[in-house]
Design a protein around this motif. Structure first.
Motif, mmCIF file in Angstrom:
data_model
loop_
_atom_site.group_PDB
_atom_site.id
_atom_site.type_symbol
_atom_site.label_atom_id
_atom_site.label_comp_id
_atom_site.label_asym_id
_atom_site.label_seq_id
_atom_site.Cartn_x
_atom_site.Cartn_y
_atom_site.Cartn_z
ATOM 1 N N PRO A 12 -28.311 4.969 -26.703
ATOM 2 C CA PRO A 12 -27.898 3.911 -27.629
ATOM 3 C C PRO A 12 -27.709 2.579 -26.907
ATOM 4 C CG PRO A 12 -26.136 5.517 -27.289
ATOM 5 C CD PRO A 12 -27.351 6.045 -26.597
ATOM 6 N N SER A 15 -25.639 2.012 -23.499
ATOM 7 C CA SER A 15 -25.460 3.289 -22.793
ATOM 8 C C SER A 15 -25.760 3.167 -21.302
ATOM 9 C CB SER A 15 -26.337 4.371 -23.424
ATOM 10 O OG SER A 15 -27.688 3.983 -23.397
ATOM 11 N N GLY A 16 -26.322 2.024 -20.895
ATOM 12 C CA GLY A 16 -26.593 1.826 -19.465
ATOM 13 C C GLY A 16 -28.057 2.010 -19.100
ATOM 14 N N LYS A 17 -28.955 1.973 -20.108
ATOM 15 C CA LYS A 17 -30.390 2.122 -19.826
ATOM 16 C C LYS A 17 -30.878 1.041 -18.867
ATOM 17 C CE LYS A 17 -31.730 1.688 -24.128
ATOM 18 N NZ LYS A 17 -30.430 1.504 -24.803
ATOM 19 N N THR A 19 -29.105 -0.843 -16.818
ATOM 20 C CA THR A 19 -28.426 -0.739 -15.511
ATOM 21 C C THR A 19 -29.069 0.374 -14.678
ATOM 22 O OG1 THR A 19 -26.399 -1.440 -16.623
ATOM 23 C CG2 THR A 19 -26.150 -0.451 -14.434
ATOM 24 N N ARG A 121 -18.119 -1.626 -24.033
ATOM 25 C CA ARG A 121 -19.031 -2.261 -23.074
ATOM 26 C C ARG A 121 -19.763 -3.449 -23.668
ATOM 27 N NH1 ARG A 121 -22.475 2.562 -20.432
ATOM 28 N NH2 ARG A 121 -20.751 3.671 -19.448
ATOM 29 N N LEU A 122 -20.280 -3.266 -24.886
ATOM 30 C CA LEU A 122 -21.146 -4.303 -25.451
ATOM 31 C C LEU A 122 -20.367 -5.571 -25.767
ATOM 32 C CD1 LEU A 122 -23.474 -2.120 -27.660
ATOM 33 C CD2 LEU A 122 -24.015 -3.251 -25.519
ATOM 34 N N ARG A 125 -20.634 -7.642 -22.656
ATOM 35 C CA ARG A 125 -21.935 -7.847 -22.012
ATOM 36 C C ARG A 125 -22.405 -9.298 -22.190
ATOM 37 N NH1 ARG A 125 -27.180 -4.164 -23.208
ATOM 38 N NH2 ARG A 125 -26.975 -4.945 -25.333
ATOM 39 N N ASN A 136 -21.428 -7.553 -16.943
ATOM 40 C CA ASN A 136 -20.346 -7.084 -17.796
ATOM 41 C C ASN A 136 -19.094 -7.713 -17.227
ATOM 42 O OD1 ASN A 136 -18.003 -5.211 -18.449
ATOM 43 N ND2 ASN A 136 -19.609 -4.431 -19.789
ATOM 44 N N PHE A 139 -17.182 -4.645 -15.660
ATOM 45 C CA PHE A 139 -17.864 -3.664 -14.796
ATOM 46 C C PHE A 139 -18.615 -4.343 -13.647
ATOM 47 C CE2 PHE A 139 -21.880 -1.100 -14.280
ATOM 48 C CZ PHE A 139 -21.303 -0.032 -13.613
ATOM 49 N N ASN A 140 -19.425 -5.353 -13.972
ATOM 50 C CA ASN A 140 -20.090 -6.115 -12.896
ATOM 51 C C ASN A 140 -20.112 -7.602 -13.256
ATOM 52 O OD1 ASN A 140 -22.005 -5.705 -14.891
ATOM 53 N ND2 ASN A 140 -23.726 -5.801 -13.477
ATOM 54 N N THR A 198 -21.577 4.977 -15.632
ATOM 55 C CA THR A 198 -22.907 4.951 -15.006
ATOM 56 C C THR A 198 -22.852 5.450 -13.558
ATOM 57 O OG1 THR A 198 -23.624 3.145 -16.413
ATOM 58 C CG2 THR A 198 -24.784 3.383 -14.331
ATOM 59 N N ASP A 199 -21.820 5.068 -12.846
ATOM 60 C CA ASP A 199 -21.736 5.466 -11.428
ATOM 61 C C ASP A 199 -21.640 6.986 -11.263
ATOM 62 O OD1 ASP A 199 -21.975 2.908 -10.605
ATOM 63 O OD2 ASP A 199 -19.837 2.603 -10.172
HETATM 64 N N1 LIG Z 1 -17.482 -0.425 -17.838
HETATM 65 C C1 LIG Z 1 -18.735 -0.034 -17.607
HETATM 66 N N2 LIG Z 1 -19.735 -0.851 -18.007
HETATM 67 C C2 LIG Z 1 -21.001 -0.451 -17.757
HETATM 68 C C3 LIG Z 1 -21.290 0.786 -17.110
HETATM 69 N N3 LIG Z 1 -22.650 0.894 -17.016
HETATM 70 C C4 LIG Z 1 -23.162 -0.226 -17.582
HETATM 71 N N4 LIG Z 1 -22.172 -1.043 -18.008
HETATM 72 C C5 LIG Z 1 -22.271 -2.334 -18.679
HETATM 73 O O1 LIG Z 1 -22.446 -2.046 -20.073
HETATM 74 C C6 LIG Z 1 -23.344 -2.987 -20.674
HETATM 75 C C7 LIG Z 1 -24.530 -2.244 -21.265
HETATM 76 O O2 LIG Z 1 -25.336 -1.727 -20.214
HETATM 77 P P1 LIG Z 1 -26.933 -1.885 -20.258
HETATM 78 O O3 LIG Z 1 -27.447 -1.329 -18.970
HETATM 79 O O4 LIG Z 1 -27.316 -3.263 -20.639
HETATM 80 O O5 LIG Z 1 -27.232 -0.851 -21.459
HETATM 81 P P2 LIG Z 1 -28.472 -0.692 -22.454
HETATM 82 O O6 LIG Z 1 -28.155 -1.449 -23.690
HETATM 83 O O7 LIG Z 1 -28.536 0.795 -22.711
HETATM 84 O O8 LIG Z 1 -29.690 -1.189 -21.709
HETATM 85 C C8 LIG Z 1 -23.706 -3.985 -19.570
HETATM 86 O O9 LIG Z 1 -22.847 -5.089 -19.679
HETATM 87 C C9 LIG Z 1 -23.461 -3.198 -18.276
HETATM 88 O O10 LIG Z 1 -23.174 -4.050 -17.188
HETATM 89 C C10 LIG Z 1 -20.190 1.616 -16.722
HETATM 90 O O11 LIG Z 1 -20.350 2.698 -16.167
HETATM 91 N N5 LIG Z 1 -18.952 1.154 -16.986
#
Ligand SMILES: Nc1nc2c(ncn2[C@@H]2O[C@H](COP(=O)(O)OP(=O)(O)O)[C@@H](O)[C@H]2O)c(=O)[nH]1
Ligand SMILES: Nc1ncnc2c1ncn2[C@@H]1O[C@H](COP(=O)(O)OP(=O)(O)O)[C@@H](O)[C@H]1O
Length: 226
Positions: A12, A15-17, A19, A121-122, A125, A136, A139-140, A198-199
């Protein structure tokens, strides 16, 4: 890398795709292909497809299958000499079937992340639109608040990460993703990862790909081993 390797990452929004795809690209040398980036490039260039797609994305809706397929498949055809990881496509069964007829996948990674974690998370972002770099705020975070680390340009929040579009997106995702996941499970190439971080997922993804990706080094070792 000798044989070409084709992978898809499903999950979704949030979800961290993206990252995980970046980590895969830098650790394994796969090309990271993102449907969201393709769309944003087309929107920025104001192509006919981009202008049309923007109207759906702003509502938090999926872009129609025929438009998405028209955008993504030609990009894959260009990549005949590269191994790649496709992120954000397919999202529907019709897209998965179109992809099926264009190429054969080796691995599908599916991220299974709790809803509350996704929402949280979103909301935090932010992206650098020119490069697609994702931050994020917790997160980062960028080194300087609100500013891209590399270019120094301002960060923005996607229209579709704002609360009005967010809940609709997450609700809709689940319904359309299920048949796609079922299809890849039936093919025996689905690998599902469930966690809130994610880690904690990354080491499992990394060891899966280490086992599946044929590398030059492994080939060289085999070639020199008597
Ligand atoms: N708190 C937290 N944030 C995360 C983690 N992994 C990814 N994010 C953040 O969550 C947001 C969504 O991640 P993203 O990789 O863009 O997900 P995507 O929409 O599935 O591509 C971004 O702002 C990331 O930096 C995690 O393990 N913990
Ligand atoms: N395969 C796809 N099919 C339909 N719409 C898509 C697809 N990929 C991306 N989109 C549209 O583009 C938006 C942004 O995509 P993306 O950058 O992958 O973000 P997210 O992972 O946050 O959904 C999605 O919310 C959706 O509206």
């Amino acid at each position: 890398m000798s044989k070409l390797f084709r992978a898809v990452i499903l999950g979704p929004p949030g979800s961290g795709k993206g990252t995980i795809s970046e980590r895969v690209a830098s650790s394994f040398g796969l090309q990271h292909l993102s449907s969201g980036d393709f769309l944003r490039e087309n929107i920025a260039a104001k192509t006919e497809a981009g202008v049309l797609a923007k109207t759906y994305i702003e509502k938090g809706a999926l872009v129609p299958d025929h438009l998405m397929t028209r955008l993504v498949l030609p990009r894959l055809v260009e990549m005949t000499r590269h191994s790649w990881l496709l992120d954000g496509f397919p999202r529907t069964l019709a897209q998965a079937e179109a992809l099926n007829s264009a190429c054969e996948l080796d691995v599908v990674i599916s991220l299974n992340i709790p809803l509350e974690t996704l929402k949280d998370r979103l909301r935090h972002r932010w992206i650098h639109p020119a490069s697609g770099r994702v931050y994020n705020m917790r997160f980062n975070p960028p080194r300087v608040q609100g500013v891209d680390d590399i270019s120094g340009e301002p960060l923005i929040q996607h229209e579709d990460d704002k609360p009005e579009a967010l809940v609709a997106r997450l609700r809709h995702y689940k319904d359309v993703a299920k048949p796609v996941i079922d299809l890849y499970r039936a093919k025996g190439i689905l690998h599902m990862f469930s966690d809130t971080e994610t880690d904690r997922i990354w080491p499992y993804v990394s060891s899966l790909l280490s086992a599946k990706i044929p590398t030059d080094r492994a080939d060289a070792q085999r070639a020199t081993t008597p």
